[in-house]
Scaffold this motif. Structure first.
Motif, PDB file in Angstrom:
ATOM      1  N   PHE A 176      14.875  -0.717  -7.328  1.00 21.86           N
ATOM      2  CA  PHE A 176      14.360  -1.996  -7.761  1.00 21.86           C
ATOM      3  C   PHE A 176      14.841  -3.163  -6.923  1.00 21.86           C
ATOM      4  O   PHE A 176      14.972  -4.253  -7.416  1.00 21.86           O
ATOM      5  CB  PHE A 176      14.737  -2.222  -9.230  1.00 21.86           C
ATOM      6  CG  PHE A 176      14.315  -1.072 -10.055  1.00 21.86           C
ATOM      7  CD1 PHE A 176      12.974  -0.782 -10.194  1.00 21.86           C
ATOM      8  CD2 PHE A 176      15.232  -0.223 -10.630  1.00 21.86           C
ATOM      9  CE1 PHE A 176      12.578   0.310 -10.930  1.00 21.86           C
ATOM     10  CE2 PHE A 176      14.836   0.862 -11.372  1.00 21.86           C
ATOM     11  CZ  PHE A 176      13.505   1.134 -11.529  1.00 21.86           C
ATOM     12  N   CYS A 178      14.222  -6.067  -4.613  1.00 24.79           N
ATOM     13  CA  CYS A 178      13.082  -6.910  -4.296  1.00 24.79           C
ATOM     14  C   CYS A 178      12.735  -6.753  -2.826  1.00 24.79           C
ATOM     15  O   CYS A 178      13.605  -6.723  -1.980  1.00 24.79           O
ATOM     16  CB  CYS A 178      13.439  -8.357  -4.604  1.00 24.79           C
ATOM     17  SG  CYS A 178      12.374  -9.546  -3.823  1.00 24.79           S
ATOM     18  N   HIS A 189      13.198 -13.378  -9.079  1.00 27.60           N
ATOM     19  CA  HIS A 189      12.658 -12.639 -10.218  1.00 27.60           C
ATOM     20  C   HIS A 189      13.576 -12.756 -11.412  1.00 27.60           C
ATOM     21  O   HIS A 189      14.783 -12.866 -11.272  1.00 27.60           O
ATOM     22  CB  HIS A 189      12.515 -11.151  -9.852  1.00 27.60           C
ATOM     23  CG  HIS A 189      11.688 -10.955  -8.633  1.00 27.60           C
ATOM     24  ND1 HIS A 189      12.219 -10.650  -7.424  1.00 27.60           N
ATOM     25  CD2 HIS A 189      10.354 -11.038  -8.444  1.00 27.60           C
ATOM     26  CE1 HIS A 189      11.251 -10.551  -6.534  1.00 27.60           C
ATOM     27  NE2 HIS A 189      10.115 -10.768  -7.131  1.00 27.60           N
ATOM     28  N   GLN A 193      11.444  -9.405 -15.624  1.00 30.20           N
ATOM     29  CA  GLN A 193      10.617  -8.732 -14.634  1.00 30.20           C
ATOM     30  C   GLN A 193      11.277  -7.448 -14.181  1.00 30.20           C
ATOM     31  O   GLN A 193      10.632  -6.397 -14.036  1.00 30.20           O
ATOM     32  CB  GLN A 193      10.372  -9.647 -13.431  1.00 30.20           C
ATOM     33  CG  GLN A 193       9.361 -10.737 -13.730  1.00 30.20           C
ATOM     34  CD  GLN A 193       9.227 -11.699 -12.563  1.00 30.20           C
ATOM     35  OE1 GLN A 193      10.216 -12.122 -12.014  1.00 30.20           O
ATOM     36  NE2 GLN A 193       7.995 -12.013 -12.202  1.00 30.20           N
ATOM     37  N   ARG A 194      12.595  -7.552 -13.950  1.00 28.49           N
ATOM     38  CA  ARG A 194      13.301  -6.366 -13.477  1.00 28.49           C
ATOM     39  C   ARG A 194      13.238  -5.272 -14.529  1.00 28.49           C
ATOM     40  O   ARG A 194      13.040  -4.095 -14.217  1.00 28.49           O
ATOM     41  CB  ARG A 194      14.753  -6.715 -13.168  1.00 28.49           C
ATOM     42  CG  ARG A 194      14.898  -7.310 -11.787  1.00 28.49           C
ATOM     43  CD  ARG A 194      16.341  -7.551 -11.439  1.00 28.49           C
ATOM     44  NE  ARG A 194      16.466  -8.891 -10.921  1.00 28.49           N
ATOM     45  CZ  ARG A 194      17.142  -9.879 -11.494  1.00 28.49           C
ATOM     46  NH1 ARG A 194      17.790  -9.679 -12.610  1.00 28.49           N
ATOM     47  NH2 ARG A 194      17.176 -11.077 -10.957  1.00 28.49           N
ATOM     48  N   SER A 196      10.988  -4.788 -16.807  1.00 27.41           N
ATOM     49  CA  SER A 196       9.640  -4.210 -16.921  1.00 27.41           C
ATOM     50  C   SER A 196       9.350  -3.265 -15.768  1.00 27.41           C
ATOM     51  O   SER A 196       8.713  -2.228 -15.956  1.00 27.41           O
ATOM     52  CB  SER A 196       8.580  -5.320 -16.982  1.00 27.41           C
ATOM     53  OG  SER A 196       8.690  -6.129 -15.852  1.00 27.41           O
ATOM     54  N   VAL A 197       9.853  -3.585 -14.575  1.00 26.02           N
ATOM     55  CA  VAL A 197       9.657  -2.661 -13.448  1.00 26.02           C
ATOM     56  C   VAL A 197      10.398  -1.363 -13.710  1.00 26.02           C
ATOM     57  O   VAL A 197       9.898  -0.261 -13.479  1.00 26.02           O
ATOM     58  CB  VAL A 197      10.141  -3.307 -12.134  1.00 26.02           C
ATOM     59  CG1 VAL A 197      10.161  -2.290 -11.020  1.00 26.02           C
ATOM     60  CG2 VAL A 197       9.231  -4.462 -11.777  1.00 26.02           C
ATOM     61  N   ARG A 198      11.621  -1.522 -14.204  1.00 29.17           N
ATOM     62  CA  ARG A 198      12.407  -0.317 -14.504  1.00 29.17           C
ATOM     63  C   ARG A 198      11.682   0.541 -15.514  1.00 29.17           C
ATOM     64  O   ARG A 198      11.600   1.770 -15.382  1.00 29.17           O
ATOM     65  CB  ARG A 198      13.756  -0.740 -15.069  1.00 29.17           C
ATOM     66  CG  ARG A 198      14.928  -0.321 -14.182  1.00 29.17           C
ATOM     67  CD  ARG A 198      16.240  -0.734 -14.798  1.00 29.17           C
ATOM     68  NE  ARG A 198      16.720  -1.969 -14.221  1.00 29.17           N
ATOM     69  CZ  ARG A 198      17.202  -3.000 -14.916  1.00 29.17           C
ATOM     70  NH1 ARG A 198      17.250  -2.941 -16.217  1.00 29.17           N
ATOM     71  NH2 ARG A 198      17.618  -4.077 -14.310  1.00 29.17           N
ATOM     72  N   PHE A 200       8.560   0.647 -16.150  1.00 33.30           N
ATOM     73  CA  PHE A 200       7.357   1.230 -15.566  1.00 33.30           C
ATOM     74  C   PHE A 200       7.672   2.506 -14.803  1.00 33.30           C
ATOM     75  O   PHE A 200       6.947   3.497 -14.871  1.00 33.30           O
ATOM     76  CB  PHE A 200       6.723   0.187 -14.638  1.00 33.30           C
ATOM     77  CG  PHE A 200       5.565   0.699 -13.844  1.00 33.30           C
ATOM     78  CD1 PHE A 200       5.695   0.935 -12.483  1.00 33.30           C
ATOM     79  CD2 PHE A 200       4.352   0.986 -14.444  1.00 33.30           C
ATOM     80  CE1 PHE A 200       4.637   1.413 -11.746  1.00 33.30           C
ATOM     81  CE2 PHE A 200       3.288   1.464 -13.710  1.00 33.30           C
ATOM     82  CZ  PHE A 200       3.430   1.680 -12.359  1.00 33.30           C
ATOM     83  N   LYS A 247       9.336   3.681  -1.381  1.00 31.39           N
ATOM     84  CA  LYS A 247       8.078   3.547  -2.118  1.00 31.39           C
ATOM     85  C   LYS A 247       7.106   4.636  -1.710  1.00 31.39           C
ATOM     86  O   LYS A 247       6.479   5.279  -2.523  1.00 31.39           O
ATOM     87  CB  LYS A 247       7.450   2.182  -1.783  1.00 31.39           C
ATOM     88  CG  LYS A 247       7.530   1.179  -2.892  1.00 31.39           C
ATOM     89  CD  LYS A 247       6.634   0.022  -2.521  1.00 31.39           C
ATOM     90  CE  LYS A 247       6.663  -1.031  -3.590  1.00 31.39           C
ATOM     91  NZ  LYS A 247       5.923  -2.193  -3.154  1.00 31.39           N
TER      92      LYS A 247
END
Lengths: 267, 96
Positions: A176, A178, A189, A193-194, A196-198, A200, A247
């Motif tokens: 995660f 950025c 961020h 936000q962090r 929610s990314v985690r 996801f 990624k």
């Protein structure tokens, strides 16, 4: 006497055409000089006229007298020509001694070192990955080099506590970071936000904090496969090196199901 | 006298046609700026304008005041060089 007069007369007769020529050429010369002078005078008149037009226009439009002012302000802004002092009369080494306070860590830094310090402190410059990230990458690299062959050696070589925490941090860190600033506390961020990314990527287990895997106790989390981790779905794949390849690899691995062989989670 | 005027007229025409007149004028302008003639003349103009008052200065007055002074202030070197160039031009075109 008569002969001398005669010879004189004859010589005069002889000389006369020559004199005539010189006189004529003299006349031509003066004519030529006169002409050139006249042409020159015309040219000068043209230039003067041009100057007059320019001056008259600038005077009537109001910008003719702009450069000479009253004596006071002329003196005030006079150019200084001494040694050790700039043209305004100021000593020019002063600003280098001023110290600035960093808004992030609160230290006082010299002005010349302020910009690089701020880069590193905020983790936002080009080569400025925070020291922690760098150390992390080093420890990950060193473990990655030996990962395939000797699982046990890694435990021995690296300090348990250090790599344990780095691994845990590695999971959340490497996933995660950025893209722009490679920091896991990037100010661009928010924490939401962090999270929610985690979530996801990791499913509901992403709700836990960074060090949340510690709840499973033992220090020997290293060497276990991804599937052994209770909170991570089995489709999750290990990630290496840079964020882009991370990624890319993540996406690739999600598409192709992994074989049952134990996947090492040494990062 | 008529012949004289005619001669001058033809010379001028030749100068203009050739483009030599413009070149000479540019050369003269550059040289006068370099040697500071223009700044001197501007200072003189300032005095005149201050004397007469900004509102009452006309272009004709300025011209009549400035031109004789301008002619006198041209430095000799500039004058010589330009006269030389004009003379060579006249010689080249065999006017005289």
């Amino acid at each position: 006497m008569a002969s001398s007069r005669k010879s004189l007369g004859s010589s005069i007769h002889f000389l006369f055409p020559v004199m005539e020529l010189t006189v004529l050429s003299g006349i031509f010369n003066t004519l030529q000089i006169g002409l050139t002078q006249d042409i020159f005078a015309e040219l000068i008149d043209d230039v003067c006229l041009g100057l007059c037009f320019e001056v008259h226009r600038s005077a009537k439009c109001g910008f003719f007298f702009l450069d000479d002012m009253d004596a006071e302000s002329m003196q005030e802004f006079e150019i200084v020509d001494k040694a050790g002092v700039d043209i305004f009369g100021q000593v020019y080494n002063q600003c280098k001694n001023r110290d600035c306070e960093c808004p992030n860590c609160g230290r006082t830094i010299a002005a010349a070192r302020f910009a690089p310090h701020l880069e590193k402190c905020l983790g936002m410059g080009r080569n400025s990955s925070r020291l922690a990230n760098r150390r992390l990458a080093n420890s990950n690299n060193s473990s990655l080099n030996k990962s395939e062959s000797d699982p046990e050696d890694n435990d021995d070589i690296n300090d348990n506590d250090w790599s344990y925490s780095s691994e845990k941090k590695g999971l959340s860190n490497l996933l995660f970071l950025c893209n722009d600033c490679r920091s896991h506390r990037c100010p661009q961020h928010t924490d939401d936000q962090r999270r929610s990314v985690r979530v996801f990527f990791l499913g509901p287990s992403g709700e836990v904090e960074d060090m949340g895997f510690q709840t499973n106790s033992s220090n020997s989390q290293r060497g276990k496969s991804v599937s052994d981790h209770p909170h991570i779905p089995s489709c999750y794949a290990p990630i290496v090196t840079t964020l882009r390849t991370k990624k890319h690899n993540l996406l690739n691995n999600l598409q192709q199901p992994r074989d049952s062989r134990q996947v090492r989670f040494d990062l | 006298m008529n012949k004289d005027a005619q001669l001058r007229h033809s010379i001028n025409q030749k100068l203009i046609e050739n483009g030599e007149r413009d070149r000479l004028k540019e050369l003269l302008r550059t040289k006068l700026i370099e040697c500071g003639w223009k700044d001197q003349m501007k200072a003189h103009c300032k005095e005149i304008i201050r004397q007469k008052g900004l509102d009452h200065v006309t272009i004709e007055e300025l011209v009549t005041e400035i031109t004789p002074r301008g002619r006198a202030l041209v430095p000799d070197s500039v004058k010589k060089e330009l006269l030389q160039r004009i003379r060579t031009f006249l010689g080249k075109n065999s006017i005289i």
